[in-house]
Structures are given as C-alpha cells and as structure tokens.
Write a protein that holds these residues in place. Structure first.
Motif, PDB file in Angstrom:
ATOM      1  N   ASP A  45       3.556  44.983  12.721  1.00 20.34           N
ATOM      2  CA  ASP A  45       4.614  44.621  11.656  1.00 20.34           C
ATOM      3  C   ASP A  45       4.988  45.655  10.219  1.00 20.34           C
ATOM      4  OD1 ASP A  45       5.445  42.239  10.167  1.00 20.34           O
ATOM      5  OD2 ASP A  45       3.993  42.550   9.610  1.00 20.34           O
ATOM      6  N   LYS A  46       3.851  46.209   9.831  1.00 20.31           N
ATOM      7  CA  LYS A  46       3.824  47.422   8.636  1.00 20.31           C
ATOM      8  C   LYS A  46       4.970  47.993  10.099  1.00 20.31           C
ATOM      9  CE  LYS A  46       0.753  50.493   6.705  1.00 20.31           C
ATOM     10  NZ  LYS A  46      -1.113  50.533   6.807  1.00 20.31           N
ATOM     11  N   MET A  47       5.043  49.081  10.523  1.00 22.36           N
ATOM     12  CA  MET A  47       5.547  49.803  10.462  1.00 22.36           C
ATOM     13  C   MET A  47       7.761  49.524  10.494  1.00 22.36           C
ATOM     14  SD  MET A  47       4.371  51.453  13.835  1.00 22.36           S
ATOM     15  CE  MET A  47       4.197  53.548  13.810  1.00 22.36           C
ATOM     16  N   GLY A  48       7.417  47.668  10.925  1.00 24.24           N
ATOM     17  CA  GLY A  48       9.122  46.847  10.852  1.00 24.24           C
ATOM     18  C   GLY A  48       9.184  47.356   9.946  1.00 24.24           C
ATOM     19  N   TYR A  49       8.122  46.452   8.659  1.00 24.30           N
ATOM     20  CA  TYR A  49       8.128  46.081   7.462  1.00 24.30           C
ATOM     21  C   TYR A  49       8.824  47.632   6.261  1.00 24.30           C
ATOM     22  CZ  TYR A  49       7.314  45.140   2.167  1.00 24.30           C
ATOM     23  OH  TYR A  49       7.119  45.441   1.028  1.00 24.30           O
ATOM     24  N   ASN A  50       7.959  48.764   6.810  1.00 24.95           N
ATOM     25  CA  ASN A  50       8.614  50.338   5.948  1.00 24.95           C
ATOM     26  C   ASN A  50       9.900  50.587   6.440  1.00 24.95           C
ATOM     27  OD1 ASN A  50       6.330  50.321   5.261  1.00 24.95           O
ATOM     28  ND2 ASN A  50       5.101  51.317   6.569  1.00 24.95           N
ATOM     29  N   ILE A  51      10.457  49.762   8.309  1.00 28.50           N
ATOM     30  CA  ILE A  51      11.343  50.424   8.320  1.00 28.50           C
ATOM     31  C   ILE A  51      12.741  49.728   7.540  1.00 28.50           C
ATOM     32  CG2 ILE A  51      13.483  50.094  10.695  1.00 28.50           C
ATOM     33  CD1 ILE A  51      10.806  51.155  12.110  1.00 28.50           C
ATOM     34  N   SER A 123      -2.485  40.433  26.965  1.00 24.43           N
ATOM     35  CA  SER A 123      -1.494  39.360  26.802  1.00 24.43           C
ATOM     36  C   SER A 123      -1.936  38.702  25.428  1.00 24.43           C
ATOM     37  CB  SER A 123      -2.754  38.422  27.274  1.00 24.43           C
ATOM     38  OG  SER A 123      -3.845  38.470  27.235  1.00 24.43           O
ATOM     39  N   SER A 124      -2.084  39.067  24.634  1.00 30.47           N
ATOM     40  CA  SER A 124      -2.384  38.553  23.084  1.00 30.47           C
ATOM     41  C   SER A 124      -1.005  39.424  22.299  1.00 30.47           C
ATOM     42  CB  SER A 124      -3.423  38.550  22.354  1.00 30.47           C
ATOM     43  OG  SER A 124      -4.213  39.844  22.213  1.00 30.47           O
ATOM     44  N   LEU A 125      -1.162  41.019  23.246  1.00 34.87           N
ATOM     45  CA  LEU A 125       0.493  41.861  22.304  1.00 34.87           C
ATOM     46  C   LEU A 125       1.471  41.508  22.168  1.00 34.87           C
ATOM     47  CD1 LEU A 125       1.249  45.069  21.838  1.00 34.87           C
ATOM     48  CD2 LEU A 125       1.441  45.275  24.096  1.00 34.87           C
ATOM     49  N   ILE A 126       1.944  40.879  20.652  1.00 33.25           N
ATOM     50  CA  ILE A 126       3.022  40.975  20.978  1.00 33.25           C
ATOM     51  C   ILE A 126       4.037  41.946  20.346  1.00 33.25           C
ATOM     52  CG2 ILE A 126       5.038  39.706  18.786  1.00 33.25           C
ATOM     53  CD1 ILE A 126       2.234  38.424  17.849  1.00 33.25           C
ATOM     54  N   TYR A 127       5.083  42.548  21.681  1.00 29.80           N
ATOM     55  CA  TYR A 127       5.212  43.577  22.091  1.00 29.80           C
ATOM     56  C   TYR A 127       6.096  43.907  20.714  1.00 29.80           C
ATOM     57  CZ  TYR A 127       7.924  47.635  24.374  1.00 29.80           C
ATOM     58  OH  TYR A 127       8.388  48.879  24.723  1.00 29.80           O
ATOM     59  N   SER A 128       7.218  42.785  20.479  1.00 32.98           N
ATOM     60  CA  SER A 128       8.281  43.400  19.583  1.00 32.98           C
ATOM     61  C   SER A 128       8.122  42.954  17.991  1.00 32.98           C
ATOM     62  CB  SER A 128       9.941  42.635  20.171  1.00 32.98           C
ATOM     63  OG  SER A 128       9.707  42.799  21.574  1.00 32.98           O
ATOM     64  N   ASN A 129       7.055  42.825  17.636  1.00 35.74           N
ATOM     65  CA  ASN A 129       6.249  43.157  16.395  1.00 35.74           C
ATOM     66  C   ASN A 129       6.924  42.822  15.968  1.00 35.74           C
ATOM     67  OD1 ASN A 129       5.068  40.416  15.262  1.00 35.74           O
ATOM     68  ND2 ASN A 129       3.374  41.746  14.612  1.00 35.74           N
ATOM     69  N   LEU A 130       7.759  44.704  15.351  1.00 36.78           N
ATOM     70  CA  LEU A 130       8.709  45.252  14.725  1.00 36.78           C
ATOM     71  C   LEU A 130       9.211  44.566  14.419  1.00 36.78           C
ATOM     72  CD1 LEU A 130       8.322  48.574  14.184  1.00 36.78           C
ATOM     73  CD2 LEU A 130      10.824  48.118  14.940  1.00 36.78           C
ATOM     74  N   LEU A 131       9.894  44.146  14.908  1.00 33.99           N
ATOM     75  CA  LEU A 131      11.480  43.366  14.445  1.00 33.99           C
ATOM     76  C   LEU A 131      10.685  41.922  13.390  1.00 33.99           C
ATOM     77  CD1 LEU A 131      12.883  42.307  17.476  1.00 33.99           C
ATOM     78  CD2 LEU A 131      13.341  44.033  15.843  1.00 33.99           C
ATOM     79  N   CYS A 132       9.740  41.977  13.382  1.00 33.27           N
ATOM     80  CA  CYS A 132       9.302  40.534  12.301  1.00 33.27           C
ATOM     81  C   CYS A 132       8.889  41.204  10.868  1.00 33.27           C
ATOM     82  CB  CYS A 132       8.339  40.227  12.953  1.00 33.27           C
ATOM     83  SG  CYS A 132       8.341  38.868  13.981  1.00 33.27           S
ATOM     84  N   GLY A 133       8.591  42.587  11.229  1.00 40.62           N
ATOM     85  CA  GLY A 133       7.912  43.162   9.651  1.00 40.62           C
ATOM     86  C   GLY A 133       9.525  43.901   9.228  1.00 40.62           C
ATOM     87  N   VAL A 134      10.144  44.363  10.067  1.00 40.98           N
ATOM     88  CA  VAL A 134      11.714  45.392   9.496  1.00 40.98           C
ATOM     89  C   VAL A 134      12.144  43.753   8.970  1.00 40.98           C
ATOM     90  CG1 VAL A 134      14.643  45.121  10.238  1.00 40.98           C
ATOM     91  CG2 VAL A 134      12.906  46.362  11.304  1.00 40.98           C
ATOM     92  N   LEU A 135      12.762  42.168   9.466  1.00 41.95           N
ATOM     93  CA  LEU A 135      13.154  40.822   8.409  1.00 41.95           C
ATOM     94  C   LEU A 135      12.274  41.062   7.284  1.00 41.95           C
ATOM     95  CD1 LEU A 135      13.461  38.850  12.096  1.00 41.95           C
ATOM     96  CD2 LEU A 135      15.045  39.902  10.424  1.00 41.95           C
ATOM     97  N   ARG A 136      11.234  40.805   7.132  1.00 39.63           N
ATOM     98  CA  ARG A 136      10.083  40.448   5.964  1.00 39.63           C
ATOM     99  C   ARG A 136      10.716  41.493   5.174  1.00 39.63           C
ATOM    100  NH1 ARG A 136       5.704  41.234   5.013  1.00 39.63           N
ATOM    101  NH2 ARG A 136       4.844  43.087   6.986  1.00 39.63           N
ATOM    102  N   GLY A 137      10.396  43.502   5.736  1.00 43.42           N
ATOM    103  CA  GLY A 137      10.499  44.820   4.873  1.00 43.42           C
ATOM    104  C   GLY A 137      11.954  44.140   3.783  1.00 43.42           C
ATOM    105  N   ALA A 138      13.480  44.114   5.088  1.00 40.39           N
ATOM    106  CA  ALA A 138      14.623  44.290   3.990  1.00 40.39           C
ATOM    107  C   ALA A 138      14.702  42.517   3.641  1.00 40.39           C
ATOM    108  CB  ALA A 138      15.820  43.994   5.911  1.00 40.39           C
ATOM    109  N   LEU A 139      14.137  42.128   3.442  1.00 39.69           N
ATOM    110  CA  LEU A 139      14.427  40.843   2.770  1.00 39.69           C
ATOM    111  C   LEU A 139      13.074  40.877   1.643  1.00 39.69           C
ATOM    112  CD1 LEU A 139      14.941  37.992   5.343  1.00 39.69           C
ATOM    113  CD2 LEU A 139      16.567  38.402   4.223  1.00 39.69           C
TER     114      LEU A 139
END
Length: 180
Positions: A45-51, A123-139
């Motif tokens: 999520d943090k990496m996605g946010y920065n992206i 089983s608790s890994l949110i593999y694509s969680n980067l996308l949520c961070g990207v959305l938050r950071g961009a918006l």
C-alpha cells in the motif's frame, strides 16, 4: 504491413507479461523480508501510494482530463481512462452507496495476478494491494482523501476482484496568503 502491427501487439503483450512477472518478484521479495502478510500488505500500500503521488502528473498530462466535479465523475475517469491507460483493462463501477460516497470497481481480469497462485501460508496476503495505494496517492494529489480496499479477490477463490472506494473528504489547498 501486418507484420509491423503484429510486432506492436507482441511487444505490448511482452511488456505486460514482464510487468506482471516483475511485480510478482517484488511481492515474493517482500514476503521474504517481512515476517507476516499484514506487514507485506502495508508495504504494498505504501509503495502504491508513492507511485500514485507521482503517476497523477503523467496521467493528467497524457489524458487531457479536466477537474472532476464529483465522486461519480472521478469513478468514471478512474475506470474508463486510468485503468485502461496503465493496465489495459476497464473495470465496471457498481454498488454505489445511497449517499454516493462509496462504490466498487469490479475487475473481471486483474493483470497483476496472471501466473500467480497464493501459497497456503499466505492466505491473508492482499497480493494486488499496490493498486489501492496508487488510487489513494493519486487522488490525494487532486485534493481527494479516499479509502481503497480489496473486498473480493480472484486469488482467494472469488469470481471477480473488487476494490471498494470510499470518499472521505475534499482536501483544502493551503495556499500562502494572497495567492490563488
């Protein structure tokens, strides 16, 4: 002539496969570096946010999209322009809340999960969680505080991948006195 057009398609496919495999290697390394899935989820999520913080400038320059007037318009731009531009997919927008401050993005095909199977011990890994961070950071860079989270995931046996978006508040610009 068709040979050149075919090369362009093959090149795009190779680029998307390379991206998918590189992302997989990143997630694999994070799983090795952190003790539990929750820490990996936070890092993604943090990496996605920065992206997202940086990607919004490229998006605005390339898309010629003007300022969105409401959250519904923002949802349309995210689904029909941004996802198409960067991931080559167009998620559907569903499940609007009565107040119009929440919606779901349904990804029939998530390109990040091609070639991926989650091991039982993650089983608790949110593999694509980067996308949520990207959305938050961009918006956030366009003055919108949002929450983005995965509700369904095809990697966990669900029929589709669903990202739930919730509008939190509009961020006010803090301009120095006298400037507008």
């Amino acid at each position: 002539m068709s040979r050149q057009a075919n090369r362009g398609t093959e090149s795009k496919k190779m680029s998307s496969e390379l991206f998918t495999l590189t992302y997989g290697a990143l997630v694999t390394q994070l799983c090795k570096d952190y003790e539990n899935d929750e820490d990996v989820n936070k890092q993604l999520d943090k990496m996605g946010y920065n992206i997202g913080v940086r990607l919004i400038e490229d998006f605005l320059a390339r898309s010629n999209v003007g300022r969105c007037h409401d959250f519904r318009e923002t949802a349309d731009v995210i689904a029909k322009v941004a996802f198409k531009m960067y991931l080559g997919i167009t998620p559907s927008i569903t499940n609007w809340s009565p107040a119009g401050d929440e919606f779901s993005l349904i990804l029939e095909n998530n390109p990040l999960v091609d070639f991926v199977e989650l091991p039982d011990n993650h089983s608790s890994l949110i593999y694509s969680n980067l996308l949520c961070g990207v959305l938050r950071g961009a918006l956030e860079m366009v003055q919108m505080a949002v929450e983005a989270r995965f509700v369904q995931d095809t990697l966990k046996g669900d029929g589709v991948t669903e990202i739930r978006m919730r509008f939190i508040r509009r961020i006010e610009d803090n301009l120095p006195a006298g400037e507008e």
